[in-house]
Scaffold this motif. Structure first.
Motif, PDB file in Angstrom:
ATOM      1  N   VAL A 147      23.779  30.804  18.221  1.00  0.00           N
ATOM      2  CA  VAL A 147      23.191  30.722  16.878  1.00  0.00           C
ATOM      3  C   VAL A 147      23.610  29.423  16.202  1.00  0.00           C
ATOM      4  O   VAL A 147      22.803  28.737  15.568  1.00  0.00           O
ATOM      5  CB  VAL A 147      23.603  31.945  16.024  1.00  0.00           C
ATOM      6  CG1 VAL A 147      23.275  31.717  14.553  1.00  0.00           C
ATOM      7  CG2 VAL A 147      22.891  33.196  16.524  1.00  0.00           C
ATOM      8  N   ALA A 148      24.902  29.065  16.344  1.00  0.00           N
ATOM      9  CA  ALA A 148      25.398  27.818  15.758  1.00  0.00           C
ATOM     10  C   ALA A 148      24.630  26.623  16.323  1.00  0.00           C
ATOM     11  O   ALA A 148      24.258  25.703  15.586  1.00  0.00           O
ATOM     12  CB  ALA A 148      26.895  27.674  16.015  1.00  0.00           C
ATOM     13  N   ALA A 149      24.372  26.638  17.633  1.00  0.00           N
ATOM     14  CA  ALA A 149      23.609  25.553  18.262  1.00  0.00           C
ATOM     15  C   ALA A 149      22.181  25.519  17.736  1.00  0.00           C
ATOM     16  O   ALA A 149      21.611  24.442  17.505  1.00  0.00           O
ATOM     17  CB  ALA A 149      23.622  25.727  19.781  1.00  0.00           C
ATOM     18  N   THR A 150      21.580  26.699  17.512  1.00  0.00           N
ATOM     19  CA  THR A 150      20.220  26.780  16.958  1.00  0.00           C
ATOM     20  C   THR A 150      20.183  26.201  15.547  1.00  0.00           C
ATOM     21  O   THR A 150      19.246  25.473  15.177  1.00  0.00           O
ATOM     22  CB  THR A 150      19.732  28.249  16.936  1.00  0.00           C
ATOM     23  OG1 THR A 150      19.807  28.786  18.257  1.00  0.00           O
ATOM     24  CG2 THR A 150      18.304  28.347  16.428  1.00  0.00           C
ATOM     25  N   MET A 151      21.216  26.497  14.747  1.00  0.00           N
ATOM     26  CA  MET A 151      21.276  25.985  13.379  1.00  0.00           C
ATOM     27  C   MET A 151      21.405  24.459  13.376  1.00  0.00           C
ATOM     28  O   MET A 151      20.827  23.777  12.527  1.00  0.00           O
ATOM     29  CB  MET A 151      22.450  26.623  12.636  1.00  0.00           C
ATOM     30  CG  MET A 151      22.239  28.102  12.339  1.00  0.00           C
ATOM     31  SD  MET A 151      23.719  28.925  11.702  1.00  0.00           S
ATOM     32  CE  MET A 151      23.740  28.292  10.026  1.00  0.00           C
ATOM     33  N   GLU A 152      22.134  23.923  14.344  1.00  0.00           N
ATOM     34  CA  GLU A 152      22.238  22.452  14.448  1.00  0.00           C
ATOM     35  C   GLU A 152      20.882  21.850  14.786  1.00  0.00           C
ATOM     36  O   GLU A 152      20.466  20.837  14.204  1.00  0.00           O
ATOM     37  CB  GLU A 152      23.273  22.069  15.513  1.00  0.00           C
ATOM     38  CG  GLU A 152      23.487  20.566  15.607  1.00  0.00           C
ATOM     39  CD  GLU A 152      24.020  20.108  16.962  1.00  0.00           C
ATOM     40  OE1 GLU A 152      23.879  18.907  17.264  1.00  0.00           O
ATOM     41  OE2 GLU A 152      24.556  20.938  17.700  1.00  0.00           O
ATOM     42  N   ALA A 153      20.179  22.487  15.726  1.00  0.00           N
ATOM     43  CA  ALA A 153      18.861  21.979  16.129  1.00  0.00           C
ATOM     44  C   ALA A 153      17.894  21.969  14.946  1.00  0.00           C
ATOM     45  O   ALA A 153      17.014  21.111  14.855  1.00  0.00           O
ATOM     46  CB  ALA A 153      18.299  22.831  17.271  1.00  0.00           C
ATOM     47  N   GLU A 154      18.066  22.909  14.026  1.00  0.00           N
ATOM     48  CA  GLU A 154      17.197  22.980  12.841  1.00  0.00           C
ATOM     49  C   GLU A 154      17.614  21.984  11.764  1.00  0.00           C
ATOM     50  O   GLU A 154      16.908  21.795  10.779  1.00  0.00           O
ATOM     51  CB  GLU A 154      17.265  24.382  12.222  1.00  0.00           C
ATOM     52  CG  GLU A 154      16.669  25.479  13.075  1.00  0.00           C
ATOM     53  CD  GLU A 154      16.860  26.842  12.417  1.00  0.00           C
ATOM     54  OE1 GLU A 154      17.649  26.929  11.468  1.00  0.00           O
ATOM     55  OE2 GLU A 154      16.202  27.780  12.847  1.00  0.00           O
ATOM     56  N   GLY A 155      18.804  21.400  11.918  1.00  0.00           N
ATOM     57  CA  GLY A 155      19.312  20.482  10.903  1.00  0.00           C
ATOM     58  C   GLY A 155      20.028  21.176   9.767  1.00  0.00           C
ATOM     59  O   GLY A 155      20.345  20.563   8.748  1.00  0.00           O
ATOM     60  N   ALA A 156      20.306  22.496   9.920  1.00  0.00           N
ATOM     61  CA  ALA A 156      20.980  23.247   8.855  1.00  0.00           C
ATOM     62  C   ALA A 156      22.470  22.936   8.807  1.00  0.00           C
ATOM     63  O   ALA A 156      23.125  23.199   7.797  1.00  0.00           O
ATOM     64  CB  ALA A 156      20.764  24.747   9.064  1.00  0.00           C
ATOM     65  N   ILE A 157      22.995  22.382   9.885  1.00  0.00           N
ATOM     66  CA  ILE A 157      24.424  22.107   9.986  1.00  0.00           C
ATOM     67  C   ILE A 157      24.592  20.903  10.919  1.00  0.00           C
ATOM     68  O   ILE A 157      23.806  20.712  11.852  1.00  0.00           O
ATOM     69  CB  ILE A 157      25.163  23.368  10.510  1.00  0.00           C
ATOM     70  CG1 ILE A 157      26.675  23.235  10.410  1.00  0.00           C
ATOM     71  CG2 ILE A 157      24.740  23.757  11.896  1.00  0.00           C
ATOM     72  CD1 ILE A 157      27.405  24.556  10.649  1.00  0.00           C
ATOM     73  N   SER A 158      25.570  20.040  10.633  1.00  0.00           N
ATOM     74  CA  SER A 158      25.710  18.812  11.416  1.00  0.00           C
ATOM     75  C   SER A 158      26.382  19.080  12.763  1.00  0.00           C
ATOM     76  O   SER A 158      26.985  20.141  12.975  1.00  0.00           O
ATOM     77  CB  SER A 158      26.552  17.783  10.636  1.00  0.00           C
ATOM     78  OG  SER A 158      27.919  18.181  10.627  1.00  0.00           O
ATOM     79  N   LYS A 159      26.285  18.096  13.645  1.00  0.00           N
ATOM     80  CA  LYS A 159      26.880  18.231  14.981  1.00  0.00           C
ATOM     81  C   LYS A 159      28.387  18.436  14.883  1.00  0.00           C
ATOM     82  O   LYS A 159      28.970  19.261  15.593  1.00  0.00           O
ATOM     83  CB  LYS A 159      26.566  16.976  15.805  1.00  0.00           C
ATOM     84  CG  LYS A 159      26.895  17.104  17.278  1.00  0.00           C
ATOM     85  CD  LYS A 159      26.347  15.923  18.067  1.00  0.00           C
ATOM     86  CE  LYS A 159      26.513  16.145  19.560  1.00  0.00           C
ATOM     87  NZ  LYS A 159      25.919  15.048  20.353  1.00  0.00           N
ATOM     88  N   GLN A 160      29.032  17.667  13.976  1.00  0.00           N
ATOM     89  CA  GLN A 160      30.480  17.807  13.827  1.00  0.00           C
ATOM     90  C   GLN A 160      30.836  19.186  13.293  1.00  0.00           C
ATOM     91  O   GLN A 160      31.789  19.826  13.758  1.00  0.00           O
ATOM     92  CB  GLN A 160      31.036  16.733  12.886  1.00  0.00           C
ATOM     93  CG  GLN A 160      32.561  16.794  12.780  1.00  0.00           C
ATOM     94  CD  GLN A 160      33.105  15.919  11.683  1.00  0.00           C
ATOM     95  OE1 GLN A 160      32.464  15.735  10.655  1.00  0.00           O
ATOM     96  NE2 GLN A 160      34.293  15.373  11.886  1.00  0.00           N
TER      97      GLN A 160
END
Length: 372
Positions: free
Chosen positions: A34-47
């Motif tokens: 889920v965290a990886a999905t949120m990054e892909a959406e731009g909701a959370i940064s890679k760091q």
């Protein structure tokens, strides 16, 4: 007022205990996706994903250690060692006291292991008991489970009751250094893991992580303020007032949980009915809530400090919709829920009120995460 002990239950059945830990292991792995999905959406940064994933992995290791500790629960091991206490009413997670005990055990793990037979010796004795005495070697199995528990604790990287702040440089803003500070707690009021991430600018002479005066003060301040009942704006303003040369620009708080399961928890509300109606097979009768609160600095004002100097103070943006900004103490709040396909289908059919703005992350049988 409800007595909290009435809401805490011990998992004394061997198979129920093992299913509980297996369920959480599966859920935690899904959370990482889920965290990886949120990054892909731009909701959370890679760091931020790397940081959050580290805490989620720590939760996975914590549950793994506890599953070893209670592996033989409900069996006659020759000594009483209790059972996992979980919060059946509010969180579905183990109670905070379990993590406090685990931290104490970790301090003494080396001593315990030094006085225990090796894993190979225990297994050899088990075979001898099974073949020679034709008995189930329960006491030896228990000794091995405790050895594996202490070995897990020694590996480290677990999610503890208190996970002290760490500081990472993320760049410069003009002449100022920018840092990301992150920390996490297992909130004893709600028995849930809570993760904090703060971006700030440092106008001090010495970089914050190397400042022997400020950095210990910052760590102590943040841990003292890590209470789920405090609004983000209260935490950020208190920090801004206490440290004149540190300027908090963004604060994020993530509540992991509650976990709902028709087999283990007794929460009220629509999700309980959804899980009951879904009649999902074992391992798919769960849902996990995940709430993210964010607070952003909107502008900077100057205040007088003494006779001849001024200091910068942050003005934080509060949610303008529905007049709830002051109530929530955040710029925005996003509720999410992670659940398998069968419960999601029932949720979509029933469409209970209050779930329209909740992000749904649905886990397929193959483990793929889809967002609705």
């Amino acid at each position: 007022m409800t007595n909290p002990t009435q809401d805490h239950v011990g998992l004394t059945d061997t198979f129920a205990s093992r299913r509980y830990f297996r369920k959480f292991e599966v859920i935690t792995v899904h959370l990482l996706r889920v965290a990886a999905t949120m990054e892909a959406e731009g909701a959370i940064s890679k760091q931020e994903v790397r940081i959050v994933s580290r805490y989620l992995s720590g939760l996975l290791y914590t549950f793994r250690a506890l599953s070893m500790k209670y592996l033989l629960v409900g069996r006659d091991t020759g000594r009483f060692f209790g059972s996992l206490a979980m919060d059946k009413r509010d969180s579905g997670f183990p109670v905070a006291a379990e993590l406090l005990t685990m931290a104490n055990d970790a301090q003494q793990a080396q001593v315990h292991l030094a006085n225990m037979p090796s894993e190979d010796d225990l297994k050899t004795d088990m075979v001898r008991t099974i073949i020679g005495d034709q008995e189930i070697p329960t006491k030896l199995q228990f000794a091995l489970s405790q050895r594996l528990y202490y070995e897990e604790l020694l590996k480290g990287q677990l999610f503890w009751a208190r996970n002290d702040p760490e500081c990472h440089w993320i760049g410069n803003e003009g002449e100022r250094r920018k840092f990301m500070i992150h920390w996490a707690v297992y909130d004893s009021q709600i028995n849930l893991p809570v993760i904090y991430l703060m971006q700030l600018e440092d106008s001090g002479k010495t970089a914050l992580p190397k400042d022997q005066r400020r950095w210990p003060e910052v760590q102590a301040h943040l841990m003292a303020q890590s209470l789920g009942g405090l609004k983000l704006v209260t935490i950020a303003k208190g920090f801004d007032q206490d440290f004149d040369d540190l300027h908090p620009k963004h604060l994020r708080r993530i509540h992991v949980g509650p976990m709902y399961s028709s087999a283990y928890t007794e929460q009220t509300g629509p999700l309980r009915q959804v899980l009951e109606d879904a009649q999902a097979p074992q391992g798919q009768d769960w849902a996990l809530a995940w709430t993210t609160e964010e607070l952003e600095s909107e502008e900077v004002i100057e205040e007088r400090a003494g006779w001849f100097s001024t200091v910068e103070r942050e003005v934080f943006a509060l949610d303008p919709f529905g007049g709830q900004g002051a109530e929530t103490g955040a710029t925005r709040t996003q509720r999410s829920i992670i659940l398998p396909q069968r419960p999601f289908q029932v949720l979509a059919e029933r469409n209970p009120p209050g779930f329209g703005d909740v992000r749904k992350f649905v886990v397929s049988k193959s483990g793929q995460v889809l967002r609705y």
